[in-house]
Design a protein around this motif. Structure first.
Motif, short mmCIF file in Angstrom:
data_model
loop_
_atom_site.label_atom_id
_atom_site.label_comp_id
_atom_site.label_asym_id
_atom_site.label_seq_id
_atom_site.Cartn_x
_atom_site.Cartn_y
_atom_site.Cartn_z
N LEU A 149 20.45 20.86 20.60
CA LEU A 149 19.62 20.40 19.49
C LEU A 149 20.51 19.99 18.32
CD1 LEU A 149 16.87 23.20 19.34
CD2 LEU A 149 16.72 20.97 20.45
N PRO A 150 20.11 18.98 17.54
CA PRO A 150 20.83 18.70 16.29
C PRO A 150 20.90 19.98 15.44
CG PRO A 150 19.23 16.97 16.75
CD PRO A 150 18.99 18.05 17.76
N ALA A 151 21.97 20.15 14.71
CA ALA A 151 22.24 21.43 14.05
C ALA A 151 21.11 21.87 13.14
CB ALA A 151 23.55 21.33 13.27
N ARG A 152 20.54 20.96 12.34
CA ARG A 152 19.48 21.36 11.42
C ARG A 152 18.19 21.69 12.17
NH1 ARG A 152 20.40 20.90 6.07
NH2 ARG A 152 18.20 20.68 5.54
N GLN A 153 17.89 20.97 13.25
CA GLN A 153 16.73 21.33 14.07
C GLN A 153 16.93 22.71 14.69
OE1 GLN A 153 15.38 18.51 16.98
NE2 GLN A 153 15.50 16.78 15.56
N ARG A 154 18.16 22.96 15.14
CA ARG A 154 18.49 24.26 15.71
C ARG A 154 18.24 25.36 14.68
NH1 ARG A 154 24.57 24.58 17.44
NH2 ARG A 154 23.99 22.44 17.95
N ALA A 155 18.70 25.14 13.46
CA ALA A 155 18.51 26.13 12.40
C ALA A 155 17.03 26.36 12.13
CB ALA A 155 19.23 25.68 11.13
N ILE A 156 16.26 25.29 12.05
CA ILE A 156 14.83 25.41 11.78
C ILE A 156 14.14 26.21 12.88
CG2 ILE A 156 12.66 24.11 11.67
CD1 ILE A 156 14.23 21.87 10.23
N LEU A 157 14.44 25.88 14.12
CA LEU A 157 13.82 26.58 15.24
C LEU A 157 14.16 28.07 15.22
CD1 LEU A 157 12.20 26.00 17.97
CD2 LEU A 157 14.43 26.21 19.06
N THR A 177 12.27 20.34 2.24
CA THR A 177 10.85 20.49 1.96
C THR A 177 10.14 21.17 3.12
OG1 THR A 177 10.27 18.36 2.95
CG2 THR A 177 10.92 18.36 0.61
N THR A 178 8.98 21.73 2.83
CA THR A 178 8.17 22.35 3.87
C THR A 178 7.76 21.32 4.92
OG1 THR A 178 7.33 24.00 2.30
CG2 THR A 178 6.07 23.67 4.32
N SER A 183 8.15 19.13 10.48
CA SER A 183 8.49 18.01 11.33
C SER A 183 9.68 18.35 12.23
CB SER A 183 8.80 16.79 10.48
OG SER A 183 9.25 15.70 11.27
N GLY A 184 10.71 18.98 11.65
CA GLY A 184 11.89 19.36 12.42
C GLY A 184 11.57 20.36 13.50
N LEU A 185 10.68 21.30 13.21
CA LEU A 185 10.29 22.30 14.20
C LEU A 185 9.57 21.65 15.37
CD1 LEU A 185 10.06 25.24 15.09
CD2 LEU A 185 7.99 25.43 13.69
#
Length: 331
Positions: A149-157, A177-178, A183-185
């Motif tokens: 996963l892209p790093a920020r998506q990984r962090a969000i998940l 933002t929320t 969206s990333g999740l």
């Protein structure tokens, strides 16, 4: 003298406020980067940054949220220039049975995934259900998938679905933002579903059946008896080992390769049971040319009710100390 006493008091308060979160921060950094050694370094950096900012901490967020914000951003910065960490199965399909001895990958050619000690699994509460979730969120197959996963998506998940931070808290941690978090999740879930084959129905390490499978695997190696593996591995078992590119699919292929190139003679191997990533594991020792049993690495099993579905052996002596074992094993 007064200044020294004041600093000592501050450090004592800092430790009292933050040290109880160290183990779960280790697990968090490991989920993010896929390397136990890197996770230790990143947690050290997290605490260093937290200490430098401690005097300015105003308590608008909880201490735990504040530390996760620092740790997550430390991980994101560390991930920017790095290749993702993989297992041999992430490099291509299984080896053909006629290919012979597995091919070793050149040093530095691949960034390998690493296992993490079972002691790093620390749910935020004493709830047994939370402990199960913590173990499942560290299983090797999931950690390997997360790395894609892209790093920020990984962090969000991880923040949302493993650590149960709210969308608003996650947005605060990541400085976004929320709406961006939601969206990333969603995108992360879709991608993770593409990467995984569904929930892993693995036996818990404390299950008697899992312990029996681990004991059988250890006995097979210590007695150099490949036939014992017939009782341990499922028909569709897989076998991977870092730093080798080739991996095996199917019990017969796994046993053939181990018998031909790995198991050696009785007494060449000793293994001590442990846990890694919420799974049964063993610390491996191999006898060198001087007859000394030296730390070789960590092997992790994926046990199911029908037998071991997967074996991953990490040939890295540095992992032996990380898991709390001696580098040399006395007879």
């Amino acid at each position: 003298m007064t200044a020294h006493l004041a600093e000592a008091a501050d450090r004592s308060r800092f430790a009292a406020d933050t040290e109880r979160f160290r183990r779960e921060l280790l697990a968090h950094c490991y989920r993010m980067v896929g390397s136990a050694h890197d996770a230790e370094d990143l947690v050290q950096e997290t605490y260093l940054r937290a200490w430098r900012s401690y005097a300015a901490f105003e308590g608008r967020a909880s201490m735990r949220t504040w530390l996760y914000k620092i740790a997550t951003n430390v991980c994101l910065s560390a991930l920017e220039p790095r290749r993702i960490r993989v297992l041999p199965s992430g490099l291509g399909g299984p080896a053909d049975e006629s290919e012979g001895e597995p091919s070793r990958v050149a040093p530095g050619e691949v960034s390998w995934l690493e296992p993490c000690p079972g002691g790093w699994i620390a749910p935020a509460t004493d709830d047994p259900a939370a402990a199960v979730v913590a173990r499942e969120s560290l299983r090797l197959a999931l950690i390997a998938s997360l790395q894609h996963l892209p790093a920020r998506q990984r962090a969000i998940l991880i923040l949302r679905e493993v650590l149960s931070f709210s969308a608003a808290e996650t947005a605060e941690i990541l400085g976004t933002t929320t709406a961006a978090v939601k969206s990333g999740l969603q995108r992360a879930r879709v991608r993770l579903n593409e990467l995984t084959s569904g929930p892993e129905e693995l036996l818990e390490p404390s299950d008697e059946r899992a312990r029996a499978l681990l004991d059988g695997y250890i006995a097979a190696f210590e007695h150099a008896d490949a036939a014992l593996l017939q009782q341990v591995l499922r028909a569709d078992a897989t076998l991977e080992a870092t730093p080798f590119r080739d991996w095996q699919a199917g019990r017969l292929n796994c046993i053939r390769m181990l018998d031909a190139y790995v198991m050696g003679r009785p007494g060449d191997w000793r293994m001590l049971p442990t846990t890694a990533n919420g799974q049964p594991a063993a610390c491996e020792y191999h006898r060198d040319t001087d007859g000394v049993l030296r730390g070789h690495g960590i092997v992790v099993l994926a046990p199911t009710a029908a037998g071991v579905r997967g074996v991953i052996s990490f040939h890295d002596p540095a992992l032996v100390a990380l898991f709390g074992f001696p580098e040399v094993l006395a007879e």
